[in-house]
Design an enzyme around this catalytic site. Structure first.
Site, short mmCIF file in Angstrom:
data_model
loop_
_atom_site.label_atom_id
_atom_site.label_comp_id
_atom_site.label_asym_id
_atom_site.label_seq_id
_atom_site.Cartn_x
_atom_site.Cartn_y
_atom_site.Cartn_z
CE1 TYR A 69 -3.18 -12.60 -2.93
CE2 TYR A 69 -4.12 -13.79 -4.79
CZ TYR A 69 -4.13 -12.70 -3.94
OH TYR A 69 -5.09 -11.72 -4.08
N GLY B 223 0.86 -1.19 0.00
CA GLY B 223 0.00 0.00 0.00
C GLY B 223 0.89 1.24 0.00
#
Ligand code: UDP
Length: 314
Positions: A145, A38
């Site tokens: 993932y 982020g």
């Protein structure tokens, strides 16, 4: 009535749009992000907002505060980024959601977890419906993932079934738009930035693999609708069912940017899914949603964004 909302991964691509949407609704928003992928830039204009709190911390650590709604968007999502530290990626997915589920159980909060089309792996059923169990390599380069997100779904579902936690699952298919990180290696950001800079467009493999691309504004609407929906916990596919090969995507971007860039071919990454397209019948039926923005329209807005971004970042 204004709500107390926690958005993990709130400084990321999708999270930052959710933060904005909830501030517009008048909610009290806490954005948690460890800034691994982020960016503070995504939330910079919001830092002074009286209803906004930013916590720079990992989703696995204890979180201060009580909330009515929790959105879990904390996890690196692009293949190169989630493969940088695969053990941390898996832990973020599984231990992160476990932490949030415990909070939700104690406070009675509703939790929406961002799952992914990657739970279908390299799918043998096409298009993918929610009933399909997937085709995932448990020890491949993408498994940190894929399996992390699958295990997180298990935890959400069992917490709902056994503990009564109000946990919801959305399976997000490829999404693009302004605020994507130009350095995270996703295909849309790579091709647009390469085209604008006059660099070669890097096609992995033969470019015949397919993906379905949803513009971010469409996706945010259905995430908000899912959080607000009573009596529906998913999992639900959300994405745009338009399906394109990477060659088609490259040609469209070259045409739209007027770029003279060439296409070059690079090795296909391990376990790269050959096809992907969501069946969104369930989202239509339960949430009355379908995407409205075409790939050409969404790309137009994305190209404008990256053009400005590149000018500002030299
Ligand atoms: N891809 C590509 N060139 C790039 C980046 C990605 O051809 O510069 C391909 C990649 O191999 C995959 C597709 O584009 O088949 C989508 O990749 P992305 O990383 O955006 O998402 P995911 O593989 O997770 O769907």
């Amino acid at each position: 009535m204004s709500k107390r909302v926690l958005i993990t991964g709130g400084a990321g691509f999708l999270g930052s749009y959710l933060v904005e949407a909830h501030l517009l609704r008048g909610d009290l928003v806490t954005c948690l992000d460890n800034l691994q992928t982020g960016s503070k830039e995504n939330i910079l204009p919001l830092l002074e907002h009286p209803n906004f709190t930013f916590l720079e911390q990992d989703v696995m650590q204890p979180i201060e505060g009580e909330f009515e709604q929790i959105f879990n968007f904390a996890c690196p999502a692009s293949p190169p980024r989630y493969q940088e530290n695969p053990i941390h990626t898996f832990q973020t997915s599984v231990l992160g959601v476990a932490n949030l589920l415990e909070m939700a159980q104690k406070s009675g909060a509703r939790l929406l977890h961002a799952s992914t089309s990657e739970v279908y792996g390299d799918p043998l059923i096409h298009p993918q419906t929610e009933a399909y169990w997937g085709n995932v390599n448990p020890i491949g380069e993408r498994s940190c993932y894929d399996e992390g997100k699958r295990a997180a779904e298990t935890l959400c579902n069992d917490s709902r079934r056994i503990l009564g936690v109000d946990a919801k699952l959305v399976r997000i298919f490829n999404t693009y738009g302004p605020r994507m990180d130009p350095a995270d290696g996703r295909v849309v950001s790579n091709f647009v930035v390469q085209a604008l800079q006059g660099k070669d467009l890097t096609i992995y493999g033969k470019g015949e693999q397919t993906r379905s691309f949803c513009f971010v504004d469409d996706l945010i609407l259905v995430i908000l609708a899912m959080m607000d929906a009573d009596n529906f916990s998913g999992p639900v596919n959300i994405g745009n069912p338009g399906e394109f090969t990477m060659l088609e995507l490259a040609d469209l971007i070259l045409e739209m940017t007027g770029s003279k860039s060439k296409k070059v071919f690079r090795p296909l990454p391990a376990d790269d899914p050959t096809q992907r397209r969501p069946d969104i019948s369930l989202a239509k039926e339960k949430l009355g949603w379908e995407p409205k923005i075409s790939l050409a329209e969404g790309l137009k807005r994305t190209i404008v964004y990256f053009d400005e971004w590149l000018k500002g970042h030299g």
